[in-house]
Scaffold this motif. Structure first.
Motif, PDB file in Angstrom:
ATOM      1  N   GLY A 137      21.854 -18.550  -0.137  1.00  0.00           N
ATOM      2  CA  GLY A 137      21.324 -18.155   1.179  1.00  0.00           C
ATOM      3  C   GLY A 137      20.045 -18.881   1.569  1.00  0.00           C
ATOM      4  N   PHE A 138      19.450 -19.645   0.627  1.00  0.00           N
ATOM      5  CA  PHE A 138      18.148 -20.242   0.959  1.00  0.00           C
ATOM      6  C   PHE A 138      18.258 -21.423   1.930  1.00  0.00           C
ATOM      7  N   TRP A 139      19.318 -22.221   1.780  1.00  0.00           N
ATOM      8  CA  TRP A 139      19.484 -23.345   2.713  1.00  0.00           C
ATOM      9  C   TRP A 139      19.712 -22.831   4.144  1.00  0.00           C
ATOM     10  N   PRO A 140      20.677 -21.893   4.354  1.00  0.00           N
ATOM     11  CA  PRO A 140      20.779 -21.381   5.722  1.00  0.00           C
ATOM     12  C   PRO A 140      19.504 -20.666   6.179  1.00  0.00           C
ATOM     13  N   GLY A 141      18.801 -20.012   5.259  1.00  0.00           N
ATOM     14  CA  GLY A 141      17.539 -19.362   5.650  1.00  0.00           C
ATOM     15  C   GLY A 141      16.524 -20.375   6.156  1.00  0.00           C
ATOM     16  N   MET A 142      16.464 -21.480   5.455  1.00  0.00           N
ATOM     17  CA  MET A 142      15.548 -22.565   5.865  1.00  0.00           C
ATOM     18  C   MET A 142      15.953 -23.089   7.244  1.00  0.00           C
ATOM     19  N   LEU A 143      17.284 -23.237   7.441  1.00  0.00           N
ATOM     20  CA  LEU A 143      17.787 -23.764   8.718  1.00  0.00           C
ATOM     21  C   LEU A 143      17.504 -22.791   9.856  1.00  0.00           C
ATOM     22  N   TRP A 144      17.651 -21.494   9.609  1.00  0.00           N
ATOM     23  CA  TRP A 144      17.373 -20.518  10.677  1.00  0.00           C
ATOM     24  C   TRP A 144      15.888 -20.469  10.996  1.00  0.00           C
ATOM     25  N   GLN A 145      15.027 -20.601   9.959  1.00  0.00           N
ATOM     26  CA  GLN A 145      13.575 -20.651  10.261  1.00  0.00           C
ATOM     27  C   GLN A 145      13.278 -21.865  11.141  1.00  0.00           C
ATOM     28  N   LEU A 146      13.908 -22.994  10.818  1.00  0.00           N
ATOM     29  CA  LEU A 146      13.652 -24.217  11.589  1.00  0.00           C
ATOM     30  C   LEU A 146      14.258 -24.113  12.993  1.00  0.00           C
ATOM     31  N   TYR A 147      15.414 -23.487  13.095  1.00  0.00           N
ATOM     32  CA  TYR A 147      16.025 -23.302  14.421  1.00  0.00           C
ATOM     33  C   TYR A 147      15.110 -22.423  15.282  1.00  0.00           C
ATOM     34  N   HIS A 148      14.612 -21.348  14.676  1.00  0.00           N
ATOM     35  CA  HIS A 148      13.726 -20.441  15.413  1.00  0.00           C
ATOM     36  C   HIS A 148      12.456 -21.158  15.864  1.00  0.00           C
ATOM     37  N   ALA A 149      11.941 -22.030  14.977  1.00  0.00           N
ATOM     38  CA  ALA A 149      10.671 -22.723  15.286  1.00  0.00           C
ATOM     39  C   ALA A 149      10.864 -23.847  16.300  1.00  0.00           C
ATOM     40  N   THR A 150      12.029 -24.502  16.293  1.00  0.00           N
ATOM     41  CA  THR A 150      12.194 -25.727  17.103  1.00  0.00           C
ATOM     42  C   THR A 150      13.245 -25.615  18.208  1.00  0.00           C
ATOM     43  N   LYS A 151      14.150 -24.642  18.090  1.00  0.00           N
ATOM     44  CA  LYS A 151      15.303 -24.475  19.000  1.00  0.00           C
ATOM     45  C   LYS A 151      16.258 -25.672  18.952  1.00  0.00           C
ATOM     46  N   ASN A 152      16.193 -26.450  17.883  1.00  0.00           N
ATOM     47  CA  ASN A 152      17.096 -27.597  17.716  1.00  0.00           C
ATOM     48  C   ASN A 152      18.452 -27.098  17.180  1.00  0.00           C
ATOM     49  N   ASN A 153      19.506 -27.324  17.974  1.00  0.00           N
ATOM     50  CA  ASN A 153      20.839 -26.810  17.615  1.00  0.00           C
ATOM     51  C   ASN A 153      21.429 -27.408  16.350  1.00  0.00           C
TER      52      ASN A 153
ATOM     53  N   LEU B  30       8.337 -22.807   1.142  1.00  0.00           N
ATOM     54  CA  LEU B  30       7.382 -23.744   1.751  1.00  0.00           C
ATOM     55  C   LEU B  30       7.558 -23.738   3.271  1.00  0.00           C
ATOM     56  N   ILE B  31       8.818 -23.835   3.719  1.00  0.00           N
ATOM     57  CA  ILE B  31       9.080 -23.829   5.173  1.00  0.00           C
ATOM     58  C   ILE B  31       8.633 -22.497   5.779  1.00  0.00           C
ATOM     59  N   GLU B  32       8.976 -21.393   5.104  1.00  0.00           N
ATOM     60  CA  GLU B  32       8.572 -20.090   5.670  1.00  0.00           C
ATOM     61  C   GLU B  32       7.049 -20.020   5.802  1.00  0.00           C
ATOM     62  N   ALA B  33       6.352 -20.483   4.769  1.00  0.00           N
ATOM     63  CA  ALA B  33       4.884 -20.426   4.811  1.00  0.00           C
ATOM     64  C   ALA B  33       4.351 -21.285   5.961  1.00  0.00           C
ATOM     65  N   LEU B  34       4.915 -22.466   6.125  1.00  0.00           N
ATOM     66  CA  LEU B  34       4.404 -23.371   7.165  1.00  0.00           C
ATOM     67  C   LEU B  34       4.694 -22.837   8.570  1.00  0.00           C
TER      68      LEU B  34
ATOM     69  N   GLY C 284       2.595 -19.884  13.384  1.00  0.00           N
ATOM     70  CA  GLY C 284       2.937 -18.775  14.296  1.00  0.00           C
ATOM     71  C   GLY C 284       4.336 -18.906  14.866  1.00  0.00           C
ATOM     72  N   LYS C 285       5.259 -19.568  14.141  1.00  0.00           N
ATOM     73  CA  LYS C 285       6.609 -19.802  14.669  1.00  0.00           C
ATOM     74  C   LYS C 285       7.691 -19.170  13.795  1.00  0.00           C
ATOM     75  N   ASP C 286       7.320 -18.199  12.981  1.00  0.00           N
ATOM     76  CA  ASP C 286       8.290 -17.623  12.032  1.00  0.00           C
ATOM     77  C   ASP C 286       8.973 -16.399  12.610  1.00  0.00           C
ATOM     78  N   PHE C 287      10.048 -15.957  11.949  1.00  0.00           N
ATOM     79  CA  PHE C 287      10.576 -14.606  12.163  1.00  0.00           C
ATOM     80  C   PHE C 287      10.713 -13.986  10.784  1.00  0.00           C
ATOM     81  N   LEU C 288      10.666 -12.644  10.693  1.00  0.00           N
ATOM     82  CA  LEU C 288      10.745 -11.992   9.384  1.00  0.00           C
ATOM     83  C   LEU C 288      12.206 -11.945   8.952  1.00  0.00           C
ATOM     84  N   LEU C 289      12.541 -12.838   8.026  1.00  0.00           N
ATOM     85  CA  LEU C 289      13.921 -12.946   7.548  1.00  0.00           C
ATOM     86  C   LEU C 289      14.269 -11.788   6.618  1.00  0.00           C
TER      87      LEU C 289
END
Ligand code: GLY
Length: 372
Positions: free
Chosen positions: A53-69, A357-361, A366-371
């Motif tokens: 689940g960590f790879w998709p978690g990383m991807l969802w954090q990045l999607y939330h932060a950037t809105k890149n599909n 690391l991604i979650e922390a960054l 200020g671009k995270d969501f609580l996973l």
């Protein structure tokens, strides 16, 4: 250079590299790269593996932060693949929390996908089904490990809190709280170090012994175990507002900081192991950083500042020593260690180190969501 500028610089380099990895990997599921390449797709070799689940978690954090599909499409692909693991449910253990919080529950939180909600509730139900009512704990592993509870389990409880929230049925939360109380009673030591494993009598929940597990030995303090406890308890506080969880998270956090101060803010694998050989575990570092950033959110004034400053110090020290920002190689944060006595995977990049690391960054931007 001031700290904020350094953190933003790291954020930029890490997100550029993560994007390059996403283009290379898509819905393949990475774990540990070999010679700078993710050679193994865990979706093919071990779909029920706890880290999937960590790879998709990383991807969802990045999607939330950037809105890149790009990130969303890859994360949705992994989530579809994980359906096979739900079918083979005998292979799964308590880590269904890690696996489906980072995939389906994140998808549901960010897109409202009803199929994702169903998958998340399926996983939560499997976790709830592992509860031992007399012992008041969720069994961690399978086979003959009937009374074993590992400290990592605290990080799986989020899927139960979520399930109660979305169904309106408090039973999932009752189970999560009962389990967290049992971990508090049996795994946390008087100096606020934590054991990795507690072996409980499955008939009544009495503590039979503790084990060193992935740490150095019985009675030692495996650093990632300290991080799971720190972040896990503050998350249980977030979901329940029970003061005992906040208090224990604070104490474990202070213990963690007092230990990393001795080694330049990069944790060794076990705080109670011999000083030599000295080997690091940056996955412990970044999980603890996320826990401290949550503690900073849940506290005020000088205390909040203390957690924030120490989180930033640990992140910067770990990245200065171990990060690889080259977008052409796989794995961002080196220095991760699976277990003290497993020489094969020591001081290497591991997918959960990169996730935290991604979650922390994204938290610091200020671009995270609580996973969780
Ligand atoms: N047992 C999961 C971990 O390696 O932290």
């Amino acid at each position: 250079m001031n700290i904020d500028t350094r953190l933003t610089e790291i954020y930029d380099k890490v997100t550029q590299k993560a994007e390059a990895e996403c283009i290379r990997l898509g819905d393949k599921i990475p774990y540990i790269p070999k010679e700078g390449v993710y050679q193994e797709d865990m979706g093919t070799t071990d779909i029920a593996w706890w880290t999937n689940g960590f790879w998709p978690g990383m991807l969802w954090q990045l999607y939330h932060a950037t809105k890149n599909n790009l990130y969303r499409e890859a994360a949705e692909g992994v989530e579809n693949r994980l359906d096979l693991a739900l079918e083979q449910f005998e292979e799964l253990h308590h880590d269904v929390g890690f696996m489906w919080l980072g995939s389906s529950v994140s998808d549901w939180r960010l897109t409202g996908n009803p199929i994702s909600k169903r998958r998340g509730l399926h996983a939560a139900t499997l976790l709830a089904g592992r509860f031992n009512i007399r012992g008041s704990y969720i069994r961690s592993w399978n086979d003959d490990k009937v009374g074993w509870v590992i400290v990592d389990s605290l990080m799986n409880l989020g899927i139960l809190y979520w399930a109660s929230e979305v169904t309106g049925d408090p039973r999932f939360r009752f189970i999560a709280e009962a389990h967290a109380d049992t971990v508090l009673k049996n795994i946390v030591n008087t100096d606020y170090s934590c054991a990795h494993i507690a072996v409980l009598n499955p008939e009544n929940g009495n503590l039979e012994t503790t084990l060193g597990g992935q740490g150095y030995q019985q009675g030692s303090a495996w650093s990632r175990g300290q991080s799971w406890a720190l972040y896990g308890f503050i998350l249980s506080y977030v979901h329940t507002k029970k003061e005992s969880y906040l208090e224990v998270a604070r104490n474990i956090g202070r213990y963690f900081i007092s230990e990393v101060e001795k080694t330049g803010y990069v944790p060794v694998i076990d705080f109670k192991a011999p000083l030599e050989p000295k080997r690091d575990d940056t996955t412990a570092a970044l999980c603890a950083v996320c826990g401290m950033l949550e503690l900073a959110k849940q506290t005020q004034g000088t205390e909040a500042q203390y957690w924030q400053e120490n989180a930033e110090k640990i992140l910067l020290a770990s990245c200065d020593k171990w990060a690889d920002y080259n977008p052409c190689t796989d794995g961002i944060l080196g220095g991760g260690t699976v277990a003290y006595h497993n020489p094969e995977y020591q001081q290497v990049p591991i997918i959960y180190g990169d996730y935290f690391l991604i979650e922390a960054l994204v938290r610091l931007e200020g671009k995270d969501f609580l996973l969780w």
